[in-house]
Design an enzyme around this catalytic site. Structure first.
Site, PDB file in Angstrom:
ATOM      1  N   ARG A 112       0.882  -1.185   0.000  1.00 48.93           N
ATOM      2  CA  ARG A 112       0.000   0.000   0.000  1.00 48.93           C
ATOM      3  C   ARG A 112       0.903   1.213   0.000  1.00 48.93           C
ATOM      4  O   ARG A 112       1.692   1.410   0.933  1.00 48.93           O
ATOM      5  CB  ARG A 112      -0.896  -0.013   1.234  1.00 48.93           C
ATOM      6  N   HIS A 139      -7.275   1.044  -6.468  1.00 48.50           N
ATOM      7  CA  HIS A 139      -7.411   0.113  -5.332  1.00 48.50           C
ATOM      8  C   HIS A 139      -8.051  -1.177  -5.868  1.00 48.50           C
ATOM      9  O   HIS A 139      -9.202  -1.499  -5.565  1.00 48.50           O
ATOM     10  CB  HIS A 139      -8.280   0.756  -4.246  1.00 48.50           C
ATOM     11  N   GLN A 142      -9.844  -4.079  -3.766  1.00 47.11           N
ATOM     12  CA  GLN A 142     -11.150  -3.683  -3.235  1.00 47.11           C
ATOM     13  C   GLN A 142     -12.261  -4.014  -4.230  1.00 47.11           C
ATOM     14  O   GLN A 142     -13.325  -4.510  -3.866  1.00 47.11           O
ATOM     15  CB  GLN A 142     -11.141  -2.172  -2.924  1.00 47.11           C
ATOM     16  N   ASP A 230     -17.259   6.732  -1.564  1.00 51.72           N
ATOM     17  CA  ASP A 230     -15.980   6.641  -0.843  1.00 51.72           C
ATOM     18  C   ASP A 230     -15.718   8.025  -0.246  1.00 51.72           C
ATOM     19  O   ASP A 230     -16.386   9.008  -0.610  1.00 51.72           O
ATOM     20  CB  ASP A 230     -14.859   6.220  -1.828  1.00 51.72           C
ATOM     21  N   CYS A 272     -16.340   1.301   0.482  1.00 53.73           N
ATOM     22  CA  CYS A 272     -15.156   0.480   0.760  1.00 53.73           C
ATOM     23  C   CYS A 272     -14.702   0.578   2.210  1.00 53.73           C
ATOM     24  O   CYS A 272     -13.998  -0.313   2.687  1.00 53.73           O
ATOM     25  CB  CYS A 272     -14.022   0.876  -0.186  1.00 53.73           C
ATOM     26  N   ARG A 300     -13.607  -8.978   1.388  1.00 53.20           N
ATOM     27  CA  ARG A 300     -12.181  -8.712   1.154  1.00 53.20           C
ATOM     28  C   ARG A 300     -11.379  -9.987   1.422  1.00 53.20           C
ATOM     29  O   ARG A 300     -10.442 -10.310   0.700  1.00 53.20           O
ATOM     30  CB  ARG A 300     -11.687  -7.578   2.066  1.00 53.20           C
TER      31      ARG A 300
HETATM   32  N1   CP Z   1     -11.128  -0.495   2.269  1.00 54.10           N
HETATM   33  C1   CP Z   1      -9.860  -0.586   2.710  1.00 54.10           C
HETATM   34  O1   CP Z   1      -8.907  -0.778   1.944  1.00 54.10           O
HETATM   35  O2   CP Z   1      -9.739  -0.492   4.060  1.00 54.10           O
HETATM   36  P1   CP Z   1      -8.373  -0.253   4.847  1.00 54.10           P
HETATM   37  O3   CP Z   1      -7.883   1.116   4.470  1.00 54.10           O
HETATM   38  O4   CP Z   1      -8.744  -0.340   6.311  1.00 54.10           O
HETATM   39  O5   CP Z   1      -7.399  -1.311   4.446  1.00 54.10           O
HETATM   40  N1  NVA Z   2      -9.914   6.733  -1.337  1.00 55.01           N
HETATM   41  C1  NVA Z   2      -9.577   6.151  -0.062  1.00 55.01           C
HETATM   42  C2  NVA Z   2      -9.798   4.672  -0.074  1.00 55.01           C
HETATM   43  C3  NVA Z   2      -9.553   4.000   1.259  1.00 55.01           C
HETATM   44  C4  NVA Z   2      -9.749   2.504   1.230  1.00 55.01           C
HETATM   45  C5  NVA Z   2      -8.135   6.482   0.271  1.00 55.01           C
HETATM   46  O1  NVA Z   2      -7.271   6.391  -0.597  1.00 55.01           O
HETATM   47  O2  NVA Z   2      -7.887   6.875   1.423  1.00 55.01           O
END
Ligand code: CP
Ligand code: NVA
Length: 313
Positions: A112, A139, A142, A230, A272, A300
């Site tokens: 990430r 992402h 997801q 989101d 999400c 997930r």
């Molecule tokens: N939706 C998602 O990716 O959650 P986290 O940021 O908690 O991993």
């Molecule tokens: N758009 C959000 C998604 C989190 C799962 C972010 O990048 O923070």
């Protein structure tokens, strides 16, 4: 009935940085495996026995961190968590050196990151699969869980009316890509100036996706079979001076019970998570009878078990 896992697929050894790294047939195979994982068809089998997944986090996580670790354990392997404070991607040492170390010890890397280019560099220098656990651009893991959840209500997503309402961010971009694979009729509603990535949009349209962009959230929600939102302020944007203005620009885009009244009577609501309650969504919406938000979070785990099985076994 307990089935035996089939031998490795065409996905073995591949990276998963974007939803379009999957062909439509591979996307179908991963989702079918995800449904089978959830049904428990492969109970007791350990296809990733002795394998290790390295997990790199430049940003916080609840779902991604937990579900990848549990997924590896349930498949017979295990995961090692590497926070950026420890490994210093590009600060303590170069990204490519980190990739060329990890590939000697582990069977896969999930990361990430802020910059999508960091994932591309990891993938370029690691001979082992690299999985995108969220970047500023996309992402993709997801979306696998999202479409698993959608198919639990609407088994055939061809022509399904999906509306994404909110910021044209990594989630919106991932929706554009996945519309190519799912055949859904996707409407993306953002305020002016917050549209999704133009290159990803053009590529998705070129590949045959049915996509409409609008600035009218209500028009997008009307009769939608899936309504998705989101956060308006993504991870890493919290300190931006423009945040206050952003919240003003998104007036009218909040998903609340009134918005959910507009969607199809059998329609579902997805997010999400994490949610910023009082901004893009209110708690009455995530707890609403149309909400599948917590099934989506559960999925997930199943979707990533399927992905890991196809990439690593
Ligand atoms: N939706 C998602 O990716 O959650 P986290 O940021 O908690 O991993
Ligand atoms: N758009 C959000 C998604 C989190 C799962 C972010 O990048 O923070």
């Amino acid at each position: 009935m307990v089935e035996t896992l089939k031998p490795a697929s065409s996905l073995k050894g591949r990276d998963f940085l974007s939803n379009l790294d999957l062909s439509p047939a591979e996307y179908r195979a991963v989702l079918e495996t995800a449904h089978a994982m959830k049904r428990g068809d492969f109970r007791g089998q350990r296809p990733l026995e002795g394998q290790t997944l390295a997990m790199i986090f430049e940003k916080p996580s609840l779902r991604t961190r937990t579900t990848f670790e549990v997924a590896m354990n349930q498949l017979g392997g295990h995961a090692v968590n590497l926070s950026n404070a420890e490994i210093g991607l590009g600060t303590r040492e170069p990204v490519h050196d980190i990739a060329m170390n990890l590939e000697r010890w582990v069977e896969g890397i999930m990361a990430r990151v802020y910059l999508h280019s960091t994932l591309e560099e990891l993938a370029q220098y690691s001979s082992k699969p690299v999985i995108n656990g969220l970047s500023d651009l996309l992402h993709p893991v997801q979306l696998l869980a999202d479409y698993q959840t959608i198919e639990e209500t609407f088994p055939n997503t061809q022509g399904l009316r999906v509306a994404y309402i909110g910021d044209g961010n990594n989630m919106a971009n991932a929706h554009l890509q996945t519309a190519v694979l799912s055949g859904a009729k996707l409407t993306v509603a953002t305020p002016r100036g917050y549209e999704p990535n133009a290159v990803i949009l053009m590529e998705a349209i070129k590949l045959g996706a049915n996509i409409t962009l609008t600035h009218d959230p209500k028009a997008a929600a009307e009769e939608a079979q899936v309504l998705y939102t989101d956060v308006w302020v993504s991870m890493g944007q919290e300190a931006e001076a423009s945040q206050k203005r952003k919240l003003k620009d998104f007036a009218g885009f909040q998903v609340n019970p009134a918005m959910l009244d507009l969607i199809d009577k059998n329609g579902i609501f997805l997010h999400c998570l994490p949610a910023h309650y009082g901004e893009e969504v209110v708690e009455e919406a995530t707890l609403h009878r149309k909400s599948r938000v917590f099934d989506q979070a559960e999925n997930r785990l199943h979707a990533q078990k399927a992905l890991l099985y196809h990439l690593l076994s």
